[in-house]
Design a protein around this motif. Sequence first.
Motif, short mmCIF file in Angstrom:
data_model
loop_
_atom_site.label_atom_id
_atom_site.label_comp_id
_atom_site.label_asym_id
_atom_site.label_seq_id
_atom_site.Cartn_x
_atom_site.Cartn_y
_atom_site.Cartn_z
N MET A 142 -3.96 -8.09 2.77
CA MET A 142 -3.89 -7.94 1.26
C MET A 142 -5.33 -7.82 0.59
O MET A 142 -5.57 -6.97 -0.27
CB MET A 142 -2.86 -8.76 0.64
CG MET A 142 -2.62 -8.48 -0.73
SD MET A 142 -1.55 -9.74 -1.55
CE MET A 142 -0.14 -9.25 -0.51
N LYS A 189 -7.28 -4.64 1.05
CA LYS A 189 -6.89 -3.62 0.66
C LYS A 189 -7.22 -3.79 -0.99
O LYS A 189 -7.47 -2.59 -1.75
CB LYS A 189 -5.22 -3.39 0.64
CG LYS A 189 -4.80 -2.85 2.35
CD LYS A 189 -3.33 -2.86 2.32
CE LYS A 189 -3.09 -2.14 3.65
NZ LYS A 189 -1.61 -2.25 3.93
N TYR A 199 -1.93 -5.23 -8.56
CA TYR A 199 -1.96 -5.21 -7.11
C TYR A 199 -0.86 -6.54 -6.62
O TYR A 199 0.00 -6.27 -5.88
CB TYR A 199 -3.09 -5.08 -6.54
CG TYR A 199 -3.05 -4.86 -4.82
CD1 TYR A 199 -3.02 -3.40 -4.50
CD2 TYR A 199 -2.87 -6.06 -4.05
CE1 TYR A 199 -2.91 -3.38 -3.16
CE2 TYR A 199 -2.92 -5.79 -2.71
CZ TYR A 199 -2.79 -4.26 -2.25
OH TYR A 199 -2.78 -4.31 -1.01
N LEU A 200 -1.44 -7.62 -7.24
CA LEU A 200 -0.54 -8.72 -6.65
C LEU A 200 0.84 -8.96 -7.21
O LEU A 200 1.81 -9.13 -6.33
CB LEU A 200 -1.25 -10.10 -6.95
CG LEU A 200 -2.58 -10.30 -6.35
CD1 LEU A 200 -3.43 -11.47 -7.10
CD2 LEU A 200 -2.33 -10.52 -5.05
N SER A 210 2.81 -6.51 -5.17
CA SER A 210 3.22 -7.02 -3.70
C SER A 210 4.38 -8.07 -3.77
O SER A 210 5.12 -7.89 -2.98
CB SER A 210 1.68 -7.81 -3.33
OG SER A 210 0.69 -6.86 -3.24
N MET A 238 7.77 -7.56 -1.65
CA MET A 238 8.08 -8.70 -0.78
C MET A 238 9.54 -8.97 -1.05
O MET A 238 10.45 -9.35 -0.31
CB MET A 238 7.36 -9.93 -0.89
CG MET A 238 5.98 -9.66 0.07
SD MET A 238 4.75 -11.09 0.37
CE MET A 238 3.93 -10.86 -1.07
#
Length: 78
Positions: free
Chosen positions: A27, A30, A63-64, A67, A71
Amino acid sequence: MDTSGLNSPELQRFLNQEKEKAMVNEMVAKLTNVCWDKCITGTPGSKFSSSESACLSNCAQRYLDMSVIIMKRFQSMN
């Protein structure tokens, strides 16, 4: 060869931790590639400009956030 320890809880815990570390490393790689390409348009100097810093911060946060959303979706599918 003794394979009795291959299914031990300690080994499974270790393998899960290693998988998590690999996922975090992937991660970060990326995130670094995506945000660098998006935010750093010229030759970098010794410091980021304020606009580059803001862009990198915003890019990393988005981005986080995405993510985490992905998830949670995968977890709800199981």
